[in-house]
Write an enzyme that holds these catalytic residues in place. Structure first.
Site, PDB file in Angstrom:
ATOM      1  N   PHE A   1      -6.988  52.564  -5.226  1.00  0.00           N
ATOM      2  CA  PHE A   1      -7.696  52.623  -6.512  1.00  0.00           C
ATOM      3  C   PHE A   1      -8.972  53.065  -6.567  1.00  0.00           C
ATOM      4  CE2 PHE A   1     -10.003  51.440 -10.152  1.00  0.00           C
ATOM      5  CZ  PHE A   1      -9.127  51.648 -11.146  1.00  0.00           C
TER       6      PHE A   1
ATOM      7  N   ASP B   1     -14.703  54.115   0.282  1.00  0.00           N
ATOM      8  CA  ASP B   1     -15.001  53.491  -1.141  1.00  0.00           C
ATOM      9  C   ASP B   1     -15.139  52.234  -1.014  1.00  0.00           C
ATOM     10  OD1 ASP B   1     -14.500  52.318  -3.429  1.00  0.00           O
ATOM     11  OD2 ASP B   1     -12.697  53.458  -4.261  1.00  0.00           O
TER      12      ASP B   1
ATOM     13  N   LYS C   1     -20.376  48.270  -8.405  1.00  0.00           N
ATOM     14  CA  LYS C   1     -20.332  46.780  -8.702  1.00  0.00           C
ATOM     15  C   LYS C   1     -21.241  45.797  -8.627  1.00  0.00           C
ATOM     16  CE  LYS C   1     -15.261  46.610  -9.160  1.00  0.00           C
ATOM     17  NZ  LYS C   1     -14.951  46.452 -10.501  1.00  0.00           N
TER      18      LYS C   1
END
Length: 393
Positions: free
Chosen positions: A138, A223, A252
């Site tokens: 994702f 990532d 995040k």
């Protein structure tokens, strides 16, 4: 604040793209969130890995408030101090050479794809632009990052998609070797597939991919939007794998609650990005960078030692709970697989009623607690989970 009124207004005016719990969170402090009715929750979600220092950490609040009262925005037409300070800290901490700041993980991954293609096209010609990602990955919800995401469920209804992306099963080196043709510019991967079920990649597989990519001058993009900034017990999850990527993305937990994304890269890649090749109006925003600097200032060796100790305590406790079949992930990025018949969504809902906020990822329960948690916080969460699971049949 009236719970019913807030939910009704939201439903009337906010696009219905979220499956929200019927809870209105009103305030928070440390590990605790409180709803509009005054009920307290032990939060093991940290806003999906964002509130790395918990709610309203005093040093973070001071840094953000002071910067907001000094200079809130200028655009990138001018220099400001906070983004340069943050860039220097990130480069020294990661061993990479340059940073581009955006506003989210998806933007960071978009930037990484652009940087990889720019390097490869400049060096080998415009046909060398294919990006390989892993099945079950994702990487975001913009069109390019959605295409990079190796899960068909996210692709329905949004085509046509950008071209030259390919997918291989995680752990299958032969499949990657076969897919990597002369037009491949990058391999992009999460070292722990978060939305894919909180599953860590095998270290031998990661090492083989890195060596293969070095030999072919295929860039390695990692990532670390969810795994980075201390989540796994090291600043980057790459450190667990002795991996030195060409490009790393962060978001995040970096901002501690404010929106920020970062693309870090080595000099080889950075040298190909010139004025006009990428940009963001809000990128490097002074207030967001001040928040991120406060996060990094807290994240010393003692801080990370506590992350590792609490992760070990939590994982050992989870393994002893009824109906727990497997505990996956790395550090404080935790996935819990249950016995057949136990649905993670039902466990999540029961935990919420009992005062514990948790997440799901596919069929697993997912825990992403703030990195400031204590031994008592872990014990309290385990006690609630035990009480919930003992009622499951």
């Amino acid at each position: 604040m009236n719970t019913e009124k807030v939910i009704s207004r939201d439903n009337d005016y906010i696009l219905h793209t979220y499956g929200r719990s019927q809870v209105v969170l009103a305030e928070g402090e440390g590990m605790t969130a409180r709803d509009a009715d005054g009920k307290s929750y032990l939060d093991f979600t940290s806003g999906i890995g964002v509130n790395s220092l918990g709610y309203c950490h005093p040093a973070w609040v001071r840094a953000v408030a002071d910067q907001a009262a000094t200079l809130q925005h200028t655009s990138n037409l001018y220099y400001t101090a906070p983004d340069g300070k943050l860039a220097k800290k990130l480069c020294r901490r990661t061993g990479l050479d340059a940073v581009f700041f955006g506003n989210s993980g998806a933007e960071a991954n978009e930037g990484a794809i652009k940087c990889a293609r720019k390097y490869s096209v400049d060096t080998y010609g415009e046909s060398r632009n294919k990006v390989i990602t892993l099945v079950n990955s994702f990487h975001g919800r913009t069109l390019a990052t959605l295409t990079a995401t190796g899960q068909d469920v996210f692709h329905h209804d949004f085509g046509p998609f950008p071209g030259n992306f390919d997918y291989v099963p995680a752990g299958d080196f032969a499949a990657l070797e076969k897919a990597a043709d002369k037009n491949t510019c990058a391999v992009m991967m999460e070292l722990v597939q978060g939305e894919g079920g909180v599953v860590a990649l095998d270290a031998d597989y990661v090492a083989r991919v890195a060596a293969f990519c070095r030999e072919k001058d295929i860039l390695v993009i990692v990532d670390e939007v969810q795994t980075g900034v201390g989540r796994t017990g090291k600043f980057l999850a790459c450190e667990h794998f002795d991996l030195h990527p060409d490009i790393v993305t962060l978001a995040k937990g970096l901002g501690g609650g404010l929106p920020i994304g970062a693309v870090l890269m080595n000099k080889k890649v950075a040298d190909h990005m010139k004025p006009g090749s990428h940009g963001s109006t809000f990128g490097g925003n002074p207030v967001c960078c001040a928040g991120a600097l406060a996060v990094l200032d807290e994240m010393d060796d003692d801080f990370l030692a506590n992350v590792n100790e609490r992760a070990a305590q939590l994982r050992a406790g989870l393994a002893k709970l009824p109906h727990v079949r497997e505990v996956s992930g790395l550090g404080l990025m935790v996935g819990i697989a249950f016995d057949d018949g136990i649905k993670a969504a039902d466990v999540r809902a029961a935990c919420e009623k009992a005062g514990l906020l948790v997440l799901t990822a596919k069929t697993r329960l997912r825990l992403l607690p703030p990195l400031i948690l204590t031994a008592d916080d872990v014990d309290d969460a385990l006690a609630i989970l035990r009480s919930v699971l003992e009622k499951c049949v």
